[in-house]
Design a protein around this motif. Structure first.
Motif, PDB file in Angstrom:
ATOM      1  N   PRO A 139       0.871  -1.128   0.072  1.00  0.00           N
ATOM      2  CA  PRO A 139      -0.110   0.057  -0.035  1.00  0.00           C
ATOM      3  C   PRO A 139       0.790   1.315  -0.027  1.00  0.00           C
ATOM      4  O   PRO A 139       0.396   2.359  -0.526  1.00  0.00           O
ATOM      5  N   TRP A 140       1.987   1.379   0.717  1.00  0.00           N
ATOM      6  CA  TRP A 140       2.825   2.549   0.621  1.00  0.00           C
ATOM      7  C   TRP A 140       3.221   2.992  -0.731  1.00  0.00           C
ATOM      8  O   TRP A 140       3.573   3.771  -1.179  1.00  0.00           O
ATOM      9  N   VAL A 141       3.600   1.866  -1.566  1.00  0.00           N
ATOM     10  CA  VAL A 141       4.063   2.038  -2.693  1.00  0.00           C
ATOM     11  C   VAL A 141       3.073   2.825  -3.631  1.00  0.00           C
ATOM     12  O   VAL A 141       3.257   3.825  -4.262  1.00  0.00           O
ATOM     13  N   HIS A 142       1.626   2.315  -3.475  1.00  0.00           N
ATOM     14  CA  HIS A 142       0.551   2.940  -4.130  1.00  0.00           C
ATOM     15  C   HIS A 142       0.502   4.299  -3.609  1.00  0.00           C
ATOM     16  O   HIS A 142       0.132   5.289  -4.551  1.00  0.00           O
ATOM     17  N   THR A 143       0.451   4.550  -2.377  1.00  0.00           N
ATOM     18  CA  THR A 143       0.292   6.004  -1.897  1.00  0.00           C
ATOM     19  C   THR A 143       1.522   6.902  -2.360  1.00  0.00           C
ATOM     20  O   THR A 143       1.080   8.039  -3.025  1.00  0.00           O
ATOM     21  N   ALA A 144       2.643   6.318  -2.352  1.00  0.00           N
ATOM     22  CA  ALA A 144       3.912   7.057  -3.000  1.00  0.00           C
ATOM     23  C   ALA A 144       3.691   7.570  -4.388  1.00  0.00           C
ATOM     24  O   ALA A 144       3.936   8.587  -4.630  1.00  0.00           O
ATOM     25  N   ILE A 145       3.176   6.565  -5.307  1.00  0.00           N
ATOM     26  CA  ILE A 145       3.003   6.846  -6.480  1.00  0.00           C
ATOM     27  C   ILE A 145       1.852   7.938  -6.823  1.00  0.00           C
ATOM     28  O   ILE A 145       2.006   8.713  -7.791  1.00  0.00           O
TER      29      ILE A 145
ATOM     30  N   ALA B 118       3.099  11.331  -5.901  1.00  0.00           N
ATOM     31  CA  ALA B 118       3.944  11.832  -6.916  1.00  0.00           C
ATOM     32  C   ALA B 118       3.236  12.426  -8.136  1.00  0.00           C
ATOM     33  O   ALA B 118       3.556  13.464  -8.677  1.00  0.00           O
ATOM     34  N   LYS B 119       2.118  11.457  -8.454  1.00  0.00           N
ATOM     35  CA  LYS B 119       1.499  11.965  -9.768  1.00  0.00           C
ATOM     36  C   LYS B 119       0.479  13.219  -9.431  1.00  0.00           C
ATOM     37  O   LYS B 119       0.674  14.158 -10.103  1.00  0.00           O
ATOM     38  N   THR B 120       0.195  13.364  -8.018  1.00  0.00           N
ATOM     39  CA  THR B 120      -0.530  14.669  -7.612  1.00  0.00           C
ATOM     40  C   THR B 120       0.252  15.893  -7.397  1.00  0.00           C
ATOM     41  O   THR B 120      -0.001  16.766  -8.085  1.00  0.00           O
ATOM     42  N   GLN B 121       1.506  15.625  -7.284  1.00  0.00           N
ATOM     43  CA  GLN B 121       2.694  16.990  -7.053  1.00  0.00           C
ATOM     44  C   GLN B 121       3.071  17.036  -8.540  1.00  0.00           C
ATOM     45  O   GLN B 121       3.059  18.432  -8.540  1.00  0.00           O
TER      46      GLN B 121
ATOM     47  N   GLU C 269      13.054  16.069  -6.558  1.00  0.00           N
ATOM     48  CA  GLU C 269      12.168  16.934  -5.562  1.00  0.00           C
ATOM     49  C   GLU C 269      11.172  16.247  -4.705  1.00  0.00           C
ATOM     50  O   GLU C 269      10.942  16.305  -3.479  1.00  0.00           O
ATOM     51  N   PHE C 270      10.151  15.262  -5.220  1.00  0.00           N
ATOM     52  CA  PHE C 270       9.523  14.252  -4.770  1.00  0.00           C
ATOM     53  C   PHE C 270       9.914  13.677  -3.708  1.00  0.00           C
ATOM     54  O   PHE C 270       9.274  13.406  -2.713  1.00  0.00           O
ATOM     55  N   CYS C 271      11.129  12.900  -4.086  1.00  0.00           N
ATOM     56  CA  CYS C 271      11.652  11.984  -3.247  1.00  0.00           C
ATOM     57  C   CYS C 271      12.224  12.957  -1.941  1.00  0.00           C
ATOM     58  O   CYS C 271      12.058  12.395  -0.793  1.00  0.00           O
ATOM     59  N   TYR C 272      12.760  14.165  -2.181  1.00  0.00           N
ATOM     60  CA  TYR C 272      13.021  14.811  -1.147  1.00  0.00           C
ATOM     61  C   TYR C 272      11.951  15.160   0.052  1.00  0.00           C
ATOM     62  O   TYR C 272      12.230  15.101   1.233  1.00  0.00           O
ATOM     63  N   LYS C 273      10.993  15.449  -0.516  1.00  0.00           N
ATOM     64  CA  LYS C 273       9.717  16.158   0.189  1.00  0.00           C
ATOM     65  C   LYS C 273       9.232  14.849   0.747  1.00  0.00           C
ATOM     66  O   LYS C 273       8.807  14.803   2.181  1.00  0.00           O
ATOM     67  N   PHE C 274       9.119  13.649  -0.004  1.00  0.00           N
ATOM     68  CA  PHE C 274       8.684  12.335   0.749  1.00  0.00           C
ATOM     69  C   PHE C 274       9.250  12.080   1.776  1.00  0.00           C
ATOM     70  O   PHE C 274       8.583  11.538   2.913  1.00  0.00           O
TER      71      PHE C 274
ATOM     72  N   LEU D 148       9.189  15.309   9.589  1.00  0.00           N
ATOM     73  CA  LEU D 148      10.232  16.065  10.399  1.00  0.00           C
ATOM     74  C   LEU D 148       9.715  17.319  10.965  1.00  0.00           C
ATOM     75  O   LEU D 148       9.786  17.533  12.081  1.00  0.00           O
ATOM     76  N   GLY D 149       8.672  17.981  10.228  1.00  0.00           N
ATOM     77  CA  GLY D 149       7.670  19.178  10.797  1.00  0.00           C
ATOM     78  C   GLY D 149       8.776  20.183  11.343  1.00  0.00           C
ATOM     79  O   GLY D 149       9.381  20.740  10.568  1.00  0.00           O
ATOM     80  N   GLU D 150       8.483  20.368  12.667  1.00  0.00           N
ATOM     81  CA  GLU D 150       9.372  21.427  13.131  1.00  0.00           C
ATOM     82  C   GLU D 150      10.821  21.171  13.376  1.00  0.00           C
ATOM     83  O   GLU D 150      11.361  22.178  13.510  1.00  0.00           O
ATOM     84  N   GLY D 151      11.175  20.003  13.425  1.00  0.00           N
ATOM     85  CA  GLY D 151      12.576  19.721  13.413  1.00  0.00           C
ATOM     86  C   GLY D 151      13.332  19.983  12.067  1.00  0.00           C
ATOM     87  O   GLY D 151      14.681  20.099  12.106  1.00  0.00           O
TER      88      GLY D 151
END
Length: 67
Positions: free
Chosen positions: A12-18, A21-24, A43-48, A53-56
């Motif tokens: 399921p994480w593969v489908h979520t990541a894909i 990425a398509k949405t971005q 850029e997608f991999c960096y953000k994903f 990390l949020g506030e950190g």
């Protein structure tokens, strides 16, 4: 063979990541050019990879900038 109805249950994480990425790519980059596709995916991999990390994130940026 996997039933098409069960495809989301397999990795399921593969489908979520894909999907993310398509949405971005569709939302941020209105004209996707093949010669820049690797940069878009980088850029997608960096953000994903930094999505939790949020506030950190700011402290991490300071640490990297001061090195």
């Amino acid at each position: 063979m996997i039933d098409p109805k069960d495809i989301g249950k397999v990795l399921p994480w593969v489908h979520t990541a894909i999907s993310n990425a398509k949405t971005q790519l569709a939302g941020m980059h209105h004209g996707i050019k093949p010669e820049f596709l690797q940069e878009y995916l980088n850029e997608f991999c960096y953000k994903f990879n930094r999505r939790y990390l949020g506030e950190g994130l700011f402290e991490r940026l300071l640490l990297i900038a001061s090195s």
